[in-house]
Design a protein around this motif. Structure first.
Motif, PDB file in Angstrom:
ATOM      1  N   THR A 244     -34.657  26.641  60.685  1.00  9.44           N
ATOM      2  CA  THR A 244     -34.843  28.026  60.251  1.00  9.44           C
ATOM      3  C   THR A 244     -33.524  28.789  60.199  1.00  9.44           C
ATOM      4  OG1 THR A 244     -35.309  28.701  62.531  1.00  9.44           O
ATOM      5  CG2 THR A 244     -37.205  28.179  61.124  1.00  9.44           C
ATOM      6  N   GLU A 245     -32.501  28.313  60.881  1.00 10.13           N
ATOM      7  CA  GLU A 245     -31.216  29.022  60.941  1.00 10.13           C
ATOM      8  C   GLU A 245     -30.375  28.664  59.721  1.00 10.13           C
ATOM      9  OE1 GLU A 245     -30.607  31.353  63.113  1.00 10.13           O
ATOM     10  OE2 GLU A 245     -32.550  30.984  64.052  1.00 10.13           O
ATOM     11  N   ILE A 246     -30.704  29.244  58.588  1.00  5.40           N
ATOM     12  CA  ILE A 246     -30.050  28.874  57.345  1.00  5.40           C
ATOM     13  C   ILE A 246     -28.581  29.285  57.321  1.00  5.40           C
ATOM     14  CG2 ILE A 246     -30.868  30.993  56.207  1.00  5.40           C
ATOM     15  CD1 ILE A 246     -30.193  27.522  54.585  1.00  5.40           C
ATOM     16  N   ARG A 247     -28.239  30.450  57.866  1.00  4.37           N
ATOM     17  CA  ARG A 247     -26.837  30.875  57.855  1.00  4.37           C
ATOM     18  C   ARG A 247     -25.966  29.907  58.643  1.00  4.37           C
ATOM     19  NH1 ARG A 247     -23.892  35.299  56.708  1.00  4.37           N
ATOM     20  NH2 ARG A 247     -25.745  36.549  56.262  1.00  4.37           N
ATOM     21  N   GLU A 248     -26.442  29.463  59.771  1.00  4.80           N
ATOM     22  CA  GLU A 248     -25.674  28.525  60.590  1.00  4.80           C
ATOM     23  C   GLU A 248     -25.370  27.247  59.817  1.00  4.80           C
ATOM     24  OE1 GLU A 248     -26.534  25.840  64.576  1.00  4.80           O
ATOM     25  OE2 GLU A 248     -27.309  27.902  64.510  1.00  4.80           O
ATOM     26  N   GLU A 249     -26.363  26.749  59.085  1.00  6.01           N
ATOM     27  CA  GLU A 249     -26.171  25.500  58.340  1.00  6.01           C
ATOM     28  C   GLU A 249     -25.268  25.693  57.129  1.00  6.01           C
ATOM     29  OE1 GLU A 249     -27.102  22.463  59.335  1.00  6.01           O
ATOM     30  OE2 GLU A 249     -27.714  23.530  61.149  1.00  6.01           O
ATOM     31  N   THR A 250     -25.471  26.772  56.366  1.00  3.45           N
ATOM     32  CA  THR A 250     -24.637  26.981  55.176  1.00  3.45           C
ATOM     33  C   THR A 250     -23.189  27.284  55.558  1.00  3.45           C
ATOM     34  OG1 THR A 250     -25.311  29.313  55.083  1.00  3.45           O
ATOM     35  CG2 THR A 250     -26.560  27.746  53.753  1.00  3.45           C
ATOM     36  N   ASP A 251     -22.969  28.045  56.617  1.00  2.00           N
ATOM     37  CA  ASP A 251     -21.604  28.316  57.070  1.00  2.00           C
ATOM     38  C   ASP A 251     -20.904  27.023  57.462  1.00  2.00           C
ATOM     39  OD1 ASP A 251     -21.936  30.998  56.636  1.00  2.00           O
ATOM     40  OD2 ASP A 251     -22.098  31.562  58.751  1.00  2.00           O
ATOM     41  N   ARG A 252     -21.639  26.148  58.146  1.00  6.60           N
ATOM     42  CA  ARG A 252     -21.065  24.870  58.573  1.00  6.60           C
ATOM     43  C   ARG A 252     -20.684  24.020  57.363  1.00  6.60           C
ATOM     44  NH1 ARG A 252     -23.212  20.207  58.360  1.00  6.60           N
ATOM     45  NH2 ARG A 252     -25.327  21.041  58.099  1.00  6.60           N
ATOM     46  N   ILE A 253     -21.554  23.946  56.372  1.00  2.77           N
ATOM     47  CA  ILE A 253     -21.300  23.124  55.195  1.00  2.77           C
ATOM     48  C   ILE A 253     -20.099  23.643  54.415  1.00  2.77           C
ATOM     49  CG2 ILE A 253     -22.219  22.423  52.954  1.00  2.77           C
ATOM     50  CD1 ILE A 253     -25.015  22.423  54.314  1.00  2.77           C
TER      51      ILE A 253
END
Length: 334
Positions: A244-253
């Motif tokens: 659910t933590e989309i910002r965390e994943e997109t920032d990492r990518i």
């Protein structure tokens, strides 16, 4: 088979032969037409698991719709099998008309494959070992996998609505991984089937296999849109776990791609001369080359598309220069 929500199920599919990540197969049961999101690699164990799931849910082929997020072998391998038995398939036609990524170049068209190989700096004259391994290995993989990317389907487009029972999905574009990948969003239930656009803990490959495709720029823009528009959604990806933590994943990518771009710039600065993608790959992965046997075919499939995407983006943004000689691309700092 795991129940994720009312009438929504997940089956985990594994291709043991390829020793790769498992695939998440999602199915929605309806009294009318049921929905399967993607299929799998064309291997018997996956087909067996899919057919067992259909039997368990009492879904007949003729009552099955298949939404194909993108036309890669691990997602579309069995579409033809199901459509031959009465199912209907739906896909963005861009996945056919702009089929220029590594999977199509590897499995289908030798002319396309060899042009990409040459652009990367691999020719029979300049890099005979790499040339031989890539072409022999690719021919073998194409024969062994017997993949058919051309199957009957009903064209869909971003913005269309696709309903199944109590689920009403909006088709949304997911640019970058391929030219025409699409996902499904259920806004009332806050569900997002995001295919290979975002994968928990991994950096999806942006599969650029030709100059001026601009896929990495499109990917960055798509990731930022996901963060802005879908905070709080339940994301169900094509591989690995949901999140659910989309910002965390997109920032990492994005950060990981930016790091790779920085590494390429440093390699070019250190060389002080134009370099091919093959040379840049070897400069970046010198430690891997010292520790393991360096596989040109593995790099062709897994490393070069990502590096090509980074180089294409760096040239697009004016950071580096691209020159072409006899079909070979050379990259240098401005």
């Amino acid at each position: 088979m795991k129940t994720l929500a009312p009438n929504l199920y997940k089956v985990t599919l594994t291709n043991k032969a390829m020793r790769t990540s498992s695939r998440n197969l999602y199915m929605i049961k309806s009294d009318d037409r049921s929905l399967m999101i993607d299929t799998s690699w064309k291997v018997p164990e996956c087909l067996n698991d899919m057919e067992n799931a259909l039997k368990e849910l009492s879904i007949d082929y003729k009552d099955l719709d298949i939404f194909v997020t993108h036309n890669h072998a691990d997602h579309s391998g069995y579409v033809s099998y199901f459509t031959d038995r009465g199912a209907r398939a739906f896909m963005n036609p861009v996945e056919i008309t702009e089929a220029s990524d590594r999977y199509h170049r590897l499995y289908e068209n030798n002319t396309m494959r060899r042009s990409y190989t040459r652009e990367c700096g691999v020719t029979k004259e300049l890099a005979p070992d790499a040339w031989q391994e890539i072409n022999t290995g690719a021919d073998r993989l194409a024969k062994e996998n017997n993949i058919n990317f051309n199957f009957p389907f009903t064209p869909i487009s971003p913005g269309d609505i696709f309903s199944c029972g109590d689920y009403h999905f909006e088709i949304v574009p997911l640019y970058g991984h391929t030219s025409g990948q699409c996902g499904l969003v259920e806004r009332n239930k806050k569900l997002f089937f995001c295919a290979d656009q975002v994968i928990l803990g991994l950096t999806p490959i942006v599969i650029t296999a030709g100059k001026d495709q601009h896929l990495l720029a499109e990917y960055f823009a798509s990731l930022k849109e996901l963060t802005a528009d879908y905070t709080g959604y339940r994301f169900l990806p094509g591989h690995y776990g949901e999140f659910t933590e989309i910002r965390e994943e997109t920032d990492r990518i994005i950060s990981e791609y930016e790091t790779r771009c920085t590494q390429l710039r440093l390699a070019l600065a250190e060389s002080r001369r134009p370099m091919t993608l093959l040379e840049l790959d070897q400069a970046l992965y010198v430690q891997r080359m010292q520790t393991y046997r360096y596989s040109y075919l593995f790099s062709y499939i897994n490393t070069w598309p990502k590096l090509f995407s980074c180089l294409d983006w760096l040239a697009e943004t004016g950071v580096i220069r691209r020159a072409e000689k006899d079909g070979i691309l050379f990259w240098s700092l401005r």
